[in-house]
Design a protein around this motif. Structure first.
Motif, PDB file in Angstrom:
ATOM      1  N   PHE A 146      37.198  53.390  31.735  1.00 16.60           N
ATOM      2  CA  PHE A 146      38.224  53.313  30.681  1.00 16.60           C
ATOM      3  C   PHE A 146      38.605  54.723  30.243  1.00 16.60           C
ATOM      4  O   PHE A 146      37.729  55.497  29.843  1.00 16.60           O
ATOM      5  CB  PHE A 146      37.692  52.582  29.453  1.00 16.60           C
ATOM      6  CG  PHE A 146      37.376  51.127  29.683  1.00 16.60           C
ATOM      7  CD1 PHE A 146      38.281  50.138  29.345  1.00 16.60           C
ATOM      8  CD2 PHE A 146      36.154  50.745  30.223  1.00 16.60           C
ATOM      9  CE1 PHE A 146      37.994  48.798  29.545  1.00 16.60           C
ATOM     10  CE2 PHE A 146      35.852  49.408  30.419  1.00 16.60           C
ATOM     11  CZ  PHE A 146      36.777  48.433  30.088  1.00 16.60           C
ATOM     12  N   ASP A 147      39.883  55.029  30.289  1.00 14.08           N
ATOM     13  CA  ASP A 147      40.348  56.341  29.827  1.00 14.08           C
ATOM     14  C   ASP A 147      40.896  56.191  28.406  1.00 14.08           C
ATOM     15  O   ASP A 147      41.956  55.593  28.210  1.00 14.08           O
ATOM     16  CB  ASP A 147      41.442  56.860  30.780  1.00 14.08           C
ATOM     17  CG  ASP A 147      41.738  58.332  30.556  1.00 14.08           C
ATOM     18  OD1 ASP A 147      41.010  58.965  29.767  1.00 14.08           O
ATOM     19  OD2 ASP A 147      42.689  58.843  31.171  1.00 14.08           O
ATOM     20  N   GLU A 148      40.182  56.708  27.447  1.00 12.18           N
ATOM     21  CA  GLU A 148      40.583  56.642  26.026  1.00 12.18           C
ATOM     22  C   GLU A 148      41.042  55.233  25.634  1.00 12.18           C
ATOM     23  O   GLU A 148      42.199  55.052  25.235  1.00 12.18           O
ATOM     24  CB  GLU A 148      41.708  57.644  25.743  1.00 12.18           C
ATOM     25  CG  GLU A 148      41.371  59.089  26.032  1.00 12.18           C
ATOM     26  CD  GLU A 148      40.498  59.741  24.972  1.00 12.18           C
ATOM     27  OE1 GLU A 148      40.223  59.087  23.948  1.00 12.18           O
ATOM     28  OE2 GLU A 148      40.064  60.885  25.193  1.00 12.18           O
ATOM     29  N   PRO A 149      40.191  54.237  25.734  1.00 11.57           N
ATOM     30  CA  PRO A 149      40.649  52.854  25.514  1.00 11.57           C
ATOM     31  C   PRO A 149      41.040  52.533  24.073  1.00 11.57           C
ATOM     32  O   PRO A 149      41.699  51.529  23.826  1.00 11.57           O
ATOM     33  CB  PRO A 149      39.436  52.013  25.934  1.00 11.57           C
ATOM     34  CG  PRO A 149      38.274  52.913  25.749  1.00 11.57           C
ATOM     35  CD  PRO A 149      38.761  54.290  26.046  1.00 11.57           C
TER      36      PRO A 149
ATOM     37  N   ILE B 267      34.747  45.287  26.214  1.00 13.79           N
ATOM     38  CA  ILE B 267      33.856  46.231  26.898  1.00 13.79           C
ATOM     39  C   ILE B 267      32.415  45.712  26.854  1.00 13.79           C
ATOM     40  O   ILE B 267      31.700  45.732  27.860  1.00 13.79           O
ATOM     41  CB  ILE B 267      33.971  47.633  26.246  1.00 13.79           C
ATOM     42  CG1 ILE B 267      35.351  48.228  26.569  1.00 13.79           C
ATOM     43  CG2 ILE B 267      32.860  48.570  26.713  1.00 13.79           C
ATOM     44  CD1 ILE B 267      35.655  49.544  25.861  1.00 13.79           C
TER      45      ILE B 267
ATOM     46  N   ILE C  88      32.412  53.755  19.694  1.00 11.53           N
ATOM     47  CA  ILE C  88      31.706  53.165  20.837  1.00 11.53           C
ATOM     48  C   ILE C  88      30.245  53.590  20.937  1.00 11.53           C
ATOM     49  O   ILE C  88      29.439  52.901  21.552  1.00 11.53           O
ATOM     50  CB  ILE C  88      32.472  53.521  22.152  1.00 11.53           C
ATOM     51  CG1 ILE C  88      31.844  52.929  23.421  1.00 11.53           C
ATOM     52  CG2 ILE C  88      32.551  55.042  22.342  1.00 11.53           C
ATOM     53  CD1 ILE C  88      32.299  51.580  23.733  1.00 11.53           C
TER      54      ILE C  88
ATOM     55  N   VAL D 151      29.199  56.823  27.906  1.00 16.48           N
ATOM     56  CA  VAL D 151      30.345  57.387  27.188  1.00 16.48           C
ATOM     57  C   VAL D 151      30.497  58.847  27.621  1.00 16.48           C
ATOM     58  O   VAL D 151      29.517  59.594  27.652  1.00 16.48           O
ATOM     59  CB  VAL D 151      30.132  57.294  25.664  1.00 16.48           C
ATOM     60  CG1 VAL D 151      31.206  58.083  24.916  1.00 16.48           C
ATOM     61  CG2 VAL D 151      30.162  55.832  25.227  1.00 16.48           C
TER      62      VAL D 151
ATOM     63  N   VAL E  71      33.300  55.150  29.729  1.00 18.98           N
ATOM     64  CA  VAL E  71      34.355  55.168  28.718  1.00 18.98           C
ATOM     65  C   VAL E  71      34.553  56.606  28.264  1.00 18.98           C
ATOM     66  O   VAL E  71      33.620  57.226  27.760  1.00 18.98           O
ATOM     67  CB  VAL E  71      33.962  54.291  27.508  1.00 18.98           C
ATOM     68  CG1 VAL E  71      35.054  54.304  26.452  1.00 18.98           C
ATOM     69  CG2 VAL E  71      33.654  52.868  27.941  1.00 18.98           C
ATOM     70  N   THR E  72      35.764  57.139  28.461  1.00 20.96           N
ATOM     71  CA  THR E  72      36.026  58.487  27.944  1.00 20.96           C
ATOM     72  C   THR E  72      36.623  58.354  26.548  1.00 20.96           C
ATOM     73  O   THR E  72      37.376  57.416  26.274  1.00 20.96           O
ATOM     74  CB  THR E  72      37.022  59.266  28.825  1.00 20.96           C
ATOM     75  OG1 THR E  72      38.318  58.704  28.679  1.00 20.96           O
ATOM     76  CG2 THR E  72      36.613  59.265  30.270  1.00 20.96           C
ATOM     77  N   THR E  73      36.260  59.265  25.686  1.00 22.06           N
ATOM     78  CA  THR E  73      36.799  59.219  24.318  1.00 22.06           C
ATOM     79  C   THR E  73      36.655  60.563  23.610  1.00 22.06           C
ATOM     80  O   THR E  73      35.773  61.364  23.931  1.00 22.06           O
ATOM     81  CB  THR E  73      36.111  58.112  23.486  1.00 22.06           C
ATOM     82  OG1 THR E  73      36.761  58.010  22.225  1.00 22.06           O
ATOM     83  CG2 THR E  73      34.628  58.382  23.287  1.00 22.06           C
TER      84      THR E  73
ATOM     85  N   LEU F 265      29.877  50.687  33.293  1.00 24.32           N
ATOM     86  CA  LEU F 265      31.072  51.085  32.530  1.00 24.32           C
ATOM     87  C   LEU F 265      31.035  52.555  32.170  1.00 24.32           C
ATOM     88  O   LEU F 265      30.000  53.072  31.747  1.00 24.32           O
ATOM     89  CB  LEU F 265      31.159  50.262  31.237  1.00 24.32           C
ATOM     90  CG  LEU F 265      31.132  48.735  31.392  1.00 24.32           C
ATOM     91  CD1 LEU F 265      30.943  48.077  30.047  1.00 24.32           C
ATOM     92  CD2 LEU F 265      32.410  48.243  32.034  1.00 24.32           C
TER      93      LEU F 265
END
Lengths: 247, 251
Positions: A158-161, A177, A197, A32, A189-191, A187
């Protein structure tokens, strides 16, 4: 395996994308990436997919450098954008999933097989004739994932999924995911919103002003995330272990 | 938001739905040529045939009604221009304006033909999957030198895909305008003025994001070509429509 060696990228308007970022992500990890707006999260993902090339340093995916084999890198790294509507290019659900394999010049029967497989894996097989703009937000996000999966990448970023999704939509995407993690994909994941997550993350990276501020086990980093403009999840504030949004 | 019917494919299993898109396109061209060339006596049977086709396809009549409504201003203009510009036996005179009986007949004939062509186009659009439409464009342009058929086909596909999105975005901007300025009329000049810039900005941003998304999925001009599956029934459709054109030309 993803590897970044002293990667820097600045935008034409002078704003900093990334500065001297070095990083290694082993295959199969769920990482993440958090940070405030403008910290370089999306820039990092674009560098991995080869949409941006580093001005200094080197990005390699499975040993392939983004500078040397752009097409090969894009086949290995699938990118799911923040705004699903801007990513869906097909006139029907099935056509959209076929877009990537068509770019790989695969024969038609192989493309058809991949479309069926990808739509099955995201639970949209029954909507293959549907026009994409009629799908719900969560379904659109799943369609963009199917479009990426049809290219059979080893890495999915994933960009801000979870942005603009309701609880049901978040859970649908989160399940997807986790299914990808289960099947061995690497994976990223940006958030902004770690709460959704973090319970499933192997590693947490904090970006701040284009630099890697912190990297490590989520539980070790969560208590200090607010120093870097990211909200600490409530459970962490209460000293509890992070809980999955699927429970 | 998504009720726009232009380019609206209606899923179905009729014989027209199942036709090979190339044969369907050729048949459409034959029938359009027949409508353009037909004398008024031949327009009667052609119109009856068109109505029967529409009924056989079980296409919702609302589609025809809605599209004709949108097209009506244009047809009315065509009718008025024809009525005023065709010389002949005066039917009505008002100052310098003179409407001849021949002008009314001529205007009626032109409008009738345009309506028939519109109905044929709607049959094609509502029974053809967008991806087949894209394939047909590529097939049609391929023999033409210096025309990038694959690129043109991709452009057609994107246009079909993004018209509903554009429609939705315009609707959202209109709602935002109405909420902040109290402009209620959807067609007021003030609203149109305030609508254009934000809409254009969103379109440009969407186009930018789209090109990135296409690149991210490895877009290149050389891609897997579409496949076609022509059957004997497709040849029969071309033969029948070709015969209709020949008979119309002979009459």
């Amino acid at each position: 395996m993803i590897r970044l060696d002293k990667v820097s990228f600045n935008y034409a308007d002078g704003s900093i994308g990334l500065q001297d970022l070095s990083l290694e992500i082993p295959a199969g990890e769920l990482v993440v990436v958090a940070g405030p707006n403008g910290s370089g999260k999306t820039t990092l993902l674009k560098l991995l997919n080869g949409l941006l090339l580093p001005q200094r340093g080197r990005v390699t995916v499975d040993g392939i450098c983004t500078r040397e084999d752009l097409h090969g890198v894009r086949q290995r790294v699938g990118m799911v954008f923040q705004h699903a509507d801007a990513q869906i290019v097909g006139e029907t659900v099935a056509d959209d999933v076929a877009f990537g394999p068509e770019n790989l010049l695969l024969p038609r029967p192989e493309i058809d097989a991949r479309v069926v497989e990808a739509l099955d894996s995201v639970g949209l097989a029954h909507k293959k004739h549907q026009r994409p703009h009629l799908l719900s937000g969560g379904e659109k996000r799943r369609l963009t994932i199917a479009g990426v999966l049809a290219m059979r990448p080893s890495v999915v970023v994933f960009d801000e999924p979870f942005s603009s999704l309701d609880l049901f939509g978040v859970q649908q995407v989160l399940r997807q995911i986790l299914a990808l993690k289960e099947s061995g994909h690497t994976l990223l994941v940006t958030t902004h919103d770690l709460d959704k997550i973090i319970a499933h993350a192997d590693r947490l990276l904090l970006l701040h002003e284009g630099r890697l501020a912190q990297a490590g086990q989520p539980n070790a980093i969560l208590p200090i995330v607010e120093q870097y403009g990211v909200r600490e999840p409530d459970v962490s504030r209460l000293g509890m272990k992070a809980r999955s949004w699927l429970n | 938001m998504a009720e726009l019917n232009f380019f609206g494919y209606h899923y179905g299993h009729s014989f027209v739905h199942r036709l090979d898109v190339r044969c369907k396109l050729v048949s459409l061209l034959f029938l359009t040529a027949a409508v353009v060339a037909a004398i008024p006596v031949a327009m009667g049977p052609l119109s009856i045939g068109m109505l029967l086709l529409w009924v056989a396809l079980q296409l919702p009549l609302q589609i025809l009604g809605r599209e004709i409504w949108a097209f009506l201003t244009f047809l009315l203009l065509v009718f008025i221009v024809r009525a005023l510009s065709t010389p002949g036996d005066p039917w009505l005179s008002w100052g310098v304006l003179r409407i001849a009986r021949e002008g009314l007949q001529e205007g009626g004939k032109v409008v009738w033909r345009l309506l028939m062509i519109l109905a044929l186009g709607l049959v094609f659009i509502t029974t053809t999957r967008p991806s087949d439409l894209k394939a047909a464009v590529q097939w049609l342009l391929r023999p033409i030198p210096f025309v990038p058929a694959r690129k043109a086909a991709t452009m057609v596909g994107l246009m079909v895909r993004f018209i509903p999105v554009l429609h939705q975005q315009i609707g959202e901007t209109q709602s935002a305008l109405a909420a902040r300025s109290g402009i209620r009329s959807r067609r007021s000049l003030r609203q149109i003025r305030y609508l254009i810039l934000p809409t254009m900005r969103r379109v440009v941003l969407a186009a930018d994001q789209l090109s990135l998304a296409m690149m991210a999925r490895g877009y290149q001009e050389k891609r897997t070509d579409p496949t076609f599956h022509a059957k004997p029934a497709d040849g029969l459709a071309v033969a029948v429509t070709g015969a209709v054109l020949v008979v119309t030309l002979i009459i």
